[in-house]
Design a protein around this motif. Structure first.
Motif, PDB file in Angstrom:
ATOM      1  N   ASN A 222       0.903  -1.169   0.082  1.00 52.20           N
ATOM      2  CA  ASN A 222      -0.043   0.018   0.030  1.00 52.20           C
ATOM      3  C   ASN A 222       1.000   1.280   0.063  1.00 52.20           C
ATOM      4  OD1 ASN A 222      -2.542  -1.738   0.445  1.00 52.20           O
ATOM      5  ND2 ASN A 222      -1.812  -1.843   2.472  1.00 52.20           N
ATOM      6  N   ILE A 235      -7.729  11.185  -7.278  1.00 50.11           N
ATOM      7  CA  ILE A 235      -7.692   9.830  -7.018  1.00 50.11           C
ATOM      8  C   ILE A 235      -8.844   8.998  -7.221  1.00 50.11           C
ATOM      9  CG2 ILE A 235      -6.871   8.080  -5.092  1.00 50.11           C
ATOM     10  CD1 ILE A 235      -5.518  10.501  -3.829  1.00 50.11           C
ATOM     11  N   GLU A 236      -8.727   7.839  -7.948  1.00 53.01           N
ATOM     12  CA  GLU A 236     -10.055   6.979  -8.203  1.00 53.01           C
ATOM     13  C   GLU A 236     -10.402   6.067  -6.937  1.00 53.01           C
ATOM     14  OE1 GLU A 236      -9.373   4.639 -11.515  1.00 53.01           O
ATOM     15  OE2 GLU A 236      -8.453   6.009 -12.778  1.00 53.01           O
ATOM     16  N   GLU A 238     -12.049   3.579  -6.383  1.00 50.61           N
ATOM     17  CA  GLU A 238     -11.590   2.033  -6.162  1.00 50.61           C
ATOM     18  C   GLU A 238     -10.181   1.910  -5.666  1.00 50.61           C
ATOM     19  OE1 GLU A 238     -11.638   2.747 -10.770  1.00 50.61           O
ATOM     20  OE2 GLU A 238     -12.734   3.363  -8.913  1.00 50.61           O
ATOM     21  N   ASP A 239      -9.344   2.863  -5.852  1.00 50.83           N
ATOM     22  CA  ASP A 239      -7.712   2.575  -5.300  1.00 50.83           C
ATOM     23  C   ASP A 239      -7.723   2.989  -3.952  1.00 50.83           C
ATOM     24  OD1 ASP A 239      -7.003   2.019  -7.724  1.00 50.83           O
ATOM     25  OD2 ASP A 239      -6.739   4.124  -8.252  1.00 50.83           O
ATOM     26  N   ILE A 254      -3.875   3.951  -0.285  1.00 46.33           N
ATOM     27  CA  ILE A 254      -4.446   3.435  -1.374  1.00 46.33           C
ATOM     28  C   ILE A 254      -3.660   1.970  -1.789  1.00 46.33           C
ATOM     29  CG2 ILE A 254      -4.742   5.651  -2.530  1.00 46.33           C
ATOM     30  CD1 ILE A 254      -2.178   5.318  -4.393  1.00 46.33           C
ATOM     31  N   ARG A 255      -4.207   1.266  -2.299  1.00 41.18           N
ATOM     32  CA  ARG A 255      -3.772  -0.037  -2.630  1.00 41.18           C
ATOM     33  C   ARG A 255      -2.680   0.016  -3.714  1.00 41.18           C
ATOM     34  NH1 ARG A 255      -9.436   0.076  -2.397  1.00 41.18           N
ATOM     35  NH2 ARG A 255     -10.156  -1.398  -0.764  1.00 41.18           N
ATOM     36  N   ASN A 256      -1.952  -0.980  -3.842  1.00 32.03           N
ATOM     37  CA  ASN A 256      -1.087  -1.225  -5.036  1.00 32.03           C
ATOM     38  C   ASN A 256       0.125  -0.108  -5.010  1.00 32.03           C
ATOM     39  OD1 ASN A 256       0.377  -1.889  -7.097  1.00 32.03           O
ATOM     40  ND2 ASN A 256      -1.393  -2.670  -8.179  1.00 32.03           N
ATOM     41  N   HIS A 259       1.857   0.216  -8.463  1.00 32.33           N
ATOM     42  CA  HIS A 259       1.142   0.773  -9.516  1.00 32.33           C
ATOM     43  C   HIS A 259       0.659   2.087  -9.361  1.00 32.33           C
ATOM     44  CE1 HIS A 259      -2.193   1.138 -12.526  1.00 32.33           C
ATOM     45  NE2 HIS A 259      -2.999   1.161 -11.606  1.00 32.33           N
ATOM     46  N   ALA A 260       0.488   2.515  -8.145  1.00 33.72           N
ATOM     47  CA  ALA A 260       0.393   3.947  -7.555  1.00 33.72           C
ATOM     48  C   ALA A 260       1.305   5.080  -8.177  1.00 33.72           C
ATOM     49  CB  ALA A 260       0.407   4.161  -6.139  1.00 33.72           C
ATOM     50  N   LYS A 263       0.482   5.607 -11.743  1.00 27.24           N
ATOM     51  CA  LYS A 263      -0.852   6.131 -12.050  1.00 27.24           C
ATOM     52  C   LYS A 263      -0.951   7.499 -11.625  1.00 27.24           C
ATOM     53  CE  LYS A 263      -5.519   4.625 -11.708  1.00 27.24           C
ATOM     54  NZ  LYS A 263      -6.458   3.570 -11.035  1.00 27.24           N
ATOM     55  N   TYR A 264      -0.300   7.831 -10.461  1.00 25.24           N
ATOM     56  CA  TYR A 264      -0.571   9.090  -9.953  1.00 25.24           C
ATOM     57  C   TYR A 264       0.966   9.802  -9.591  1.00 25.24           C
ATOM     58  CZ  TYR A 264      -4.892   7.105  -8.601  1.00 25.24           C
ATOM     59  OH  TYR A 264      -6.186   6.395  -8.815  1.00 25.24           O
TER      60      TYR A 264
END
Length: 287
Positions: A222, A235-236, A238-239, A254-256, A259-260, A263-264
């Motif tokens: 996380n 921030i989406e 679902e995240d 946030i998760r992942n 990936h974060a 993505k951000y």
């Protein structure tokens, strides 16, 4: 894979002003599981239902696959309990207490008890009423270990120990589970202790299990993004796991983590710490 020492299946317990709601988690052999949550979240009630101190309205608790309410007296000796408040008679000495326990527990080991008293610098002939809170906590742990349990259940009692002794106790808990068959379940609010010894974290929030994760997954899987103003809208949903607002800043868990970062990229964020997790989970809001 290790056998589960303890399996909590959908425990529900209703009081006038509080309820445990479908509490479910596992304590694998060879593991130390930290039960966390803010005061009043349901940690102590969960432990009491596990120990059959209070009955449940729904659900079950299994100890090595056997319903805990059906355990024989000898099988119940396989569970060692250390509560935050001393339950011993204050006018007794440790040696007098040992004589009582030797008649209660079939597997009681006097030699081991005396060895542990010495290891933790516990006076054997002083009355318990003269002990400090930390000394009583140590005696409770020593007593629990001296009948050779397979599961240790500890309720917030380590906080009374000084840092040096607490580190030694934590090391002893590591040794206790080293054979891969025994386990420890402890409720705790000391972040440093959780990071040192917990293999899994069970977080209870308002009587429900919010998550059950390995410590590695929790810390490495996380991330926390620090937002200012209305940036959280970027921030989406679902995240988002949870978020905590302080003034104009919002800490968003946030998760992942990997990936974060991709993505951000517009945000400054960091891998989660236990301090941050507990702050957001206890004081913040859930997505």
């Amino acid at each position: 894979m290790s056998q589960d020492v303890l399996t909590v299946n959908g425990i529900c317990k209703n009081y006038a002003d509080f309820s445990l709601k479908n509490v479910t988690f596992h304590v694998p052999g060879g593991s130390i599981v930290g039960l966390v949550g803010e005061n009043g979240a349901g940690k102590s009630t969960t432990l009491k239902t596990i120990l059959n101190i209070c009955s449940v309205d729904e659900g079950s608790v299994e100890f090595y696959g056997k319903e805990i309410r059906t355990l024989s007296a000898l099988e119940r000796e396989d569970i060692g309990v250390v509560f935050d408040d001393s339950v011993f008679y204050e006018n007794l000495t440790a040696l007098e207490l040992e004589k009582i326990f030797s008649k209660i527990y079939k597997k009681w080991d006097c030699t081991y008890f005396l060895e542990l008293l010495n290891r933790f610098y516990i006076s054997a002939d002083k009355k318990l009423s003269e002990y400090s809170k930390g000394m009583k906590s140590k005696l409770a742990l020593v007593s629990a270990l001296s009948h050779y349990p397979k599961l240790l259940v500890i309720d917030e009692s380590l906080s009374a120990l000084d840092p040096v002794i607490r580190d030694e106790v934590l090391q002893m808990l590591h040794e206790f589970v080293a054979d891969g068959e025994k386990a420890v379940l402890f409720s705790c609010h000391i972040v440093e202790d959780l990071q040192k010894i917990a293999d899994y974290i069970v977080f209870i929030n308002h009587g429900k299990v919010a998550f059950e994760k390995s410590l590695d997954d929790l810390l490495c899987g996380n991330a926390v993004i620090h937002c200012v103003g209305n940036q959280m809208r970027e921030i989406e949903k679902e995240d988002v796991i949870a978020y905590c607002r302080e003034g104009n800043e919002t800490a968003v868990m946030i998760r992942n983590y990997g990936h974060a970062g991709e993505k951000y990229q517009q945000f400054s964020f960091e891998q989660t710490t236990m301090d941050e997790i507990l702050k957001i989970m206890m004081k913040g809001e859930w997505s």
